[in-house]
Design a protein around this motif. Structure first.
Motif, short mmCIF file in Angstrom:
data_model
loop_
_atom_site.label_atom_id
_atom_site.label_comp_id
_atom_site.label_asym_id
_atom_site.label_seq_id
_atom_site.Cartn_x
_atom_site.Cartn_y
_atom_site.Cartn_z
N ASP A 1 -15.68 -1.39 52.69
CA ASP A 1 -14.87 -0.18 52.61
C ASP A 1 -15.66 0.98 52.02
O ASP A 1 -15.51 2.14 52.44
CB ASP A 1 -13.62 -0.44 51.76
CG ASP A 1 -12.73 -1.51 52.38
OD1 ASP A 1 -12.71 -1.59 53.62
OD2 ASP A 1 -12.10 -2.27 51.63
N TYR A 2 -16.50 0.68 51.06
CA TYR A 2 -17.33 1.73 50.46
C TYR A 2 -18.29 2.31 51.49
O TYR A 2 -18.45 3.54 51.59
CB TYR A 2 -18.12 1.17 49.27
CG TYR A 2 -19.04 2.18 48.63
CD1 TYR A 2 -18.53 3.27 47.92
CD2 TYR A 2 -20.42 2.07 48.75
CE1 TYR A 2 -19.37 4.22 47.35
CE2 TYR A 2 -21.27 3.00 48.18
CZ TYR A 2 -20.74 4.07 47.47
OH TYR A 2 -21.58 5.02 46.91
N VAL A 3 -18.90 1.46 52.29
CA VAL A 3 -19.83 1.92 53.32
C VAL A 3 -19.10 2.81 54.33
O VAL A 3 -19.63 3.85 54.76
CB VAL A 3 -20.48 0.71 54.03
CG1 VAL A 3 -21.24 1.17 55.28
CG2 VAL A 3 -21.42 -0.02 53.08
N THR A 4 -17.88 2.42 54.69
CA THR A 4 -17.09 3.23 55.64
C THR A 4 -16.84 4.63 55.09
O THR A 4 -17.01 5.63 55.80
CB THR A 4 -15.73 2.54 55.92
OG1 THR A 4 -15.98 1.26 56.52
CG2 THR A 4 -14.89 3.38 56.86
N ASN B 1 -20.06 6.65 54.98
CA ASN B 1 -20.49 7.06 56.33
C ASN B 1 -19.81 8.36 56.73
O ASN B 1 -20.39 9.22 57.40
CB ASN B 1 -20.14 5.97 57.35
CG ASN B 1 -21.16 4.85 57.37
OD1 ASN B 1 -22.27 5.01 56.85
ND2 ASN B 1 -20.79 3.71 57.92
N GLN B 2 -18.55 8.55 56.29
CA GLN B 2 -17.82 9.78 56.56
C GLN B 2 -18.47 10.97 55.86
O GLN B 2 -18.29 12.11 56.28
CB GLN B 2 -16.37 9.65 56.10
CG GLN B 2 -15.57 8.62 56.88
CD GLN B 2 -14.15 8.44 56.34
OE1 GLN B 2 -13.74 9.14 55.43
NE2 GLN B 2 -13.42 7.50 56.91
N LYS B 3 -19.23 10.69 54.81
CA LYS B 3 -19.93 11.74 54.08
C LYS B 3 -21.36 11.94 54.59
O LYS B 3 -22.12 12.72 54.03
CB LYS B 3 -20.00 11.39 52.58
CG LYS B 3 -18.64 11.40 51.88
CD LYS B 3 -18.80 10.96 50.43
CE LYS B 3 -17.51 11.10 49.65
NZ LYS B 3 -17.15 12.52 49.43
N GLY B 4 -21.70 11.22 55.65
CA GLY B 4 -23.03 11.36 56.23
C GLY B 4 -24.08 10.49 55.58
O GLY B 4 -25.29 10.69 55.79
N VAL B 5 -23.66 9.50 54.78
CA VAL B 5 -24.60 8.58 54.12
C VAL B 5 -24.80 7.36 55.01
O VAL B 5 -23.83 6.77 55.50
CB VAL B 5 -24.08 8.16 52.73
CG1 VAL B 5 -25.02 7.17 52.07
CG2 VAL B 5 -23.88 9.39 51.85
N SER B 6 -26.03 6.96 55.20
CA SER B 6 -26.34 5.84 56.08
C SER B 6 -25.81 4.53 55.51
O SER B 6 -25.61 4.39 54.30
CB SER B 6 -27.85 5.72 56.28
OG SER B 6 -28.48 5.29 55.07
N GLU B 7 -25.58 3.57 56.40
CA GLU B 7 -25.09 2.25 55.98
C GLU B 7 -26.07 1.59 55.01
O GLU B 7 -25.67 0.99 54.00
CB GLU B 7 -24.89 1.36 57.21
CG GLU B 7 -24.39 -0.04 56.87
CD GLU B 7 -24.16 -0.89 58.10
OE1 GLU B 7 -23.98 -2.11 57.96
OE2 GLU B 7 -24.15 -0.33 59.22
N GLU B 8 -27.34 1.73 55.28
CA GLU B 8 -28.37 1.12 54.43
C GLU B 8 -28.34 1.69 53.01
O GLU B 8 -28.36 0.96 52.01
CB GLU B 8 -29.76 1.36 55.04
CG GLU B 8 -30.89 0.71 54.27
CD GLU B 8 -32.25 0.99 54.90
OE1 GLU B 8 -33.24 0.38 54.46
OE2 GLU B 8 -32.32 1.84 55.82
N HIS C 1 -26.64 1.25 47.24
CA HIS C 1 -26.02 1.81 46.03
C HIS C 1 -24.87 0.93 45.56
O HIS C 1 -24.70 0.72 44.35
CB HIS C 1 -25.52 3.23 46.28
CG HIS C 1 -25.07 3.91 45.02
ND1 HIS C 1 -25.96 4.42 44.10
CD2 HIS C 1 -23.82 4.12 44.50
CE1 HIS C 1 -25.29 4.93 43.07
NE2 HIS C 1 -23.99 4.76 43.30
N HIS C 2 -24.09 0.42 46.51
CA HIS C 2 -23.00 -0.49 46.13
C HIS C 2 -23.56 -1.73 45.44
O HIS C 2 -23.00 -2.19 44.42
CB HIS C 2 -22.20 -0.89 47.37
CG HIS C 2 -20.92 -1.63 47.06
ND1 HIS C 2 -20.90 -2.99 46.81
CD2 HIS C 2 -19.63 -1.20 46.91
CE1 HIS C 2 -19.66 -3.36 46.55
NE2 HIS C 2 -18.87 -2.29 46.61
N GLY C 3 -24.67 -2.25 45.95
CA GLY C 3 -25.31 -3.41 45.33
C GLY C 3 -25.79 -3.11 43.92
O GLY C 3 -25.65 -3.94 43.01
N ARG C 4 -26.32 -1.92 43.74
CA ARG C 4 -26.79 -1.50 42.42
C ARG C 4 -25.64 -1.50 41.41
O ARG C 4 -25.76 -2.01 40.29
CB ARG C 4 -27.43 -0.12 42.50
CG ARG C 4 -27.94 0.42 41.18
CD ARG C 4 -28.55 1.81 41.33
NE ARG C 4 -29.17 2.25 40.09
CZ ARG C 4 -29.83 3.41 39.94
NH1 ARG C 4 -29.94 4.24 40.97
NH2 ARG C 4 -30.36 3.73 38.78
#
Length: 499
Positions: A265-268, A271-278, A283-286
Motif C-alpha cells: 500500500d505504501y508503494v502504491t 507511486n502516485q507521488k511519482g516515486v519509483s517502486e524500487e 524506504h519502507h524497508g528502512r
C-alpha cells in the motif's frame, strides 16, 4: 525571536531558564530538508544552543520527562501571503495581526502570527512532558475536544475525527476526504492509528485493513508530537543525512505512512507521488527495520489526538485567508466569539484615543490615535493619523496625516508624512518595505491576487516582482530594521502634533 519571545509571551516570572526560547536556522543543501529531517535537524541544533547559552542538556531533560518542548516550523518564502512577508524583510512568522498585546515594557503593539501560535499551542504542554511537539508557524487552532490527555503512543498526530464510526463511501466523498491526508483510528483497545493520503474510500478501506476494525477517521492537521525515545531513534536512523546535511524527507510520506502501512500500500501511494517502486520499497524497508529494533516500552507506535469536529482553525498563510480570518473579528458567530476571546478582545476600542472619530459597533480599533473621521466594519491596530476614513479595511502599524481605506483593502507598515496621506481603493493591498538605512519602498498588490501565482510578475504597478524583493531582503538585519521602523513611526507621528 529569542529576544522578542523571551521578553514577551514566554517571559519567565522567576530566575528559571524556563520557558526557554531557542531559535535556529536550517543551513541545509539546496531544496531544504523537508519537515521530517528539518524537525530532527532543528531539534539537534536547538540542543546545542541550549547547552551553549543556558548550560542545559535539553535531550536529557526531555528523556527524563522533566520538560515538554515545542518546535515551530516557520520556513518558506510566504509566496501566497505576498506582499506582507516582504514588509517584514522575509520574516514570515513576524507578520502582524490587527490586534494588539502588551509588551514587556508596558506598551502595546500588534501581535505577530508566531506569537499567536505559541500562545495557542502552549495548552498542550502540561500533557506532553518528555515529548517534542511540532506545529506550523502560520496556523492557529483552538480545540473543541479536551487538550488534556495521557499520551499512549510514541507518535501522535492531531486530526479532526468525524464521529465514532468509519464513514461510508458516500460520506467519504461528501466530506472531501479524498483531498486530504487522513488519519484512521482502530476500535481496538490500543486505539492505534494509520495514515493515508488523498485516496478514495475503496482504496483507503483496503489499505487500512492493517488496523482491523476502524473506529473513526478524519483529516490530519499535520501537527504532531513524538516521545523522546522515538525522537532519538529517528535522529539515529537519519544520522547520515543529518551529518551531511543532505536529503529531503517529510513526516507524512517518509515517517508516518511507511511506519503504519504495509509495503504494498505504501508503494502504491508513493507511486502516485511519482516515486519509483524500487525507491519506495527501499524506504519502507528502512523504516520497517528501524521499527523492528525500537523498544516500544509498553506504548503504541502511532496514535491520534482529536481536536474535535467543532474546533476553530485560522490559517494566515494565504493573503485571502489573512483578510478573511482577520475580518472575522467583526462577525457574531461562535467562531468569531472564540477568536475575540482567544485574543482577549473585551474592549473594541482598547488603548485608543479616537477624538471625534465615528466608529460603528462592529469595528475593532486597538492601540490607535486619531483626531477625526469615520471607521466602519474595519479592523485597525497600532495606527496613528489625524484623519481616518476606513470601510471594510484592515490597517496595521501605519501612520499618516490622512488615511483612506476602502473595502477589502489592507494597509501595512506604512509611514507617510505627506499632506495627501495614504489612499487605498477597494481591494488595494499596500505595504512598506524598510531597509536598515531607513529608506522605504512601497509594494502593492490586490486582494484578488495570489502571490504564489504572481510571484515572478510585476503587479499593481510595482517596479519589482515579489521574488526580486525577497532576494533584495536577503541578509537583512530584521531586529535593526524593526527598531528603525519604530523610530521613524514615532518621529513622523509626533510631527503631526497632539492627538
Amino acid at each position: 525571536w529569542m529576544t522578542r519571545l523571551s521578553e514577551g509571551i514566554c517571559k519567565s516570572g522567576s530566575d528559571s531558564a524556563f520557558p526557554m526560547v531557542l531559535a535556529v536556522s536550517e543551513d541545509w543543501a539546496k531544496g531544504g530538508a523537508g519537515n521530517g529531517l528539518g524537525t530532527l535537524y532543528a531539534f539537534e541544533k536547538a540542543c546545542n544552543v541550549a547547552k551553549k547559552n543556558f548550560n542545559v542538556d535539553l535531550r536529557q531533560m526531555l528523556k527524563g520527562k522533566k520538560v515538554s518542548a515545542a518546535l515551530f516550523h516557520t520556513a518558506g518564502k510566504g509566496t501566497r501571503l505576498a506582499p506582507l512577508p516582504a514588509s517584514e524583510n522575509n520574516n514570515k512568522p513576524g507578520v502582524k495581526l490587527p490586534v494588539c498585546h502588551q509588551l514587556s515594557d508596558g506598551s502595546f503593539a500588534p501581535i505577530t502570527v508566531l506569537e499567536a501560535v505559541v500562545k495557542q499551542s502552549g495548552i498542550y504542554a502540561a500533557s506532553r512532558k518528555g515529548r517534542l511537539s511540532v506545529f506550523w508557524g502560520d496556523q492557529i487552532f483552538v480545540p473543541s475536544a479536551s487538550f488534556k490527555y495521557i499520551p499512549s503512543h510514541h507518535a501522535d498526530i492531531m486530526c479532526t475525527l468525524l464521529g465514532d464510526k468509519a464513514p461510508t463511501a458516500e460520506e467519504w466523498a461528501e466530506k472531501g476526504l479524498d483531498k486530504y491526508g487522513v488519519i484512521a483510528v482502530s476500535n481496538g483497545p490500543g486505539r492505534d492509528a494509520a495514515q493515508v493520503e488523498k485516496v478514495d474510500h475503496k482504496t483507503a478501506t483496503e489499505m487500512l485493513k492493517v488496523l482491523g476494525d476502524i473506529g473513526s477517521v478524519g483529516p490530519s492537521l499535520g501537527s504532531f508530537s513524538v516521545s523522546a525515545e522515538l525522537l532519538q531513534a529517528l535522529c539515529d536512523e537519519y544520522r547520515p543525512e543529518l551529518t551531511k546535511k543532505e536529503g529531503k524527507f517529510d513526516t507524512d510520506p517518509h515517517f508516518w505512512m511507511p511506519l503504519t502501512l504495509p509495503e504494498k500500500d505504501y508503494v502504491t501511494l508513493m507511486n502516485q507521488k511519482g516515486v519509483s517502486e524500487e525507491e519506495a520499497k527501499a524506504h519502507h524497508g528502512r523504516m520497517t527495520n528501524m521499527k523492528s529494533s525500537f523498544n516500544m516500552g509498553g506504548m503504541g507506535l502511532f496514535g491520534a489526538v482529536d481536536v474535535g469536529n467543532e474546533a476553530c482553525w485560522w490559517d494566515y498563510g494565504l493573503l485571502k485567508l489573512y483578510s478573511d480570518n482577520n475580518l472575522k473579528f467583526l462577525d457574531t458567530d461562535e467562531s468569531s466569539d472564540l477568536l475575540r476571546k482567544f485574543f482577549h478582545v473585551d474592549d473594541k476600542k482598547a488603548h485608543s484615543t479616537l477624538g471625534d472619530v465615528k466608529v460603528d459597533d462592529k469595528s475593532l480599533v486597538s492601540s490607535c490615535k486619531f483626531k477625526s473621521g469615520s471607521i466602519s466594519e474595519s479592523v485597525i491596530a497600532g495606527v496613528e493619523a489625524l484623519e481616518i476614513s476606513a470601510e471594510g479595511a484592515i490597517i496595521v502599524n501605519c501612520t499618516a496625516k490622512k488615511i483612506v481605506a476602502g473595502k477589502n483593502s489592507i494597509l501595512y507598515n506604512l509611514i507617510d508624512d505627506s499632506e495627501e496621506g495614504i489612499t487605498a481603493l477597494e481591494g488595494d493591498v499596500i505595504v512598506s518595505v524598510t531597509e536598515e538605512s531607513g529608506e522605504m519602498m512601497e509594494l502593492k498588490s490586490k486582494h484578488s491576487i495570489c502571490g504564489g501565482k504572481a510571484w515572478k510578475e510585476k503587479v499593481a504597478g510595482n517596479d519589482m516582482t515579489f521574488e526580486e524583493v525577497m532576494v533584495k531582503n536577503f541578509g537583512s538585519n530584521v531586529s535593526k530594521i524593526e527598531k528603525k521602523r519604530a523610530e521613524l513611526f514615532k518621529k513622523t507621528s509626533s510631527s503631526f502634533g497632539e492627538f
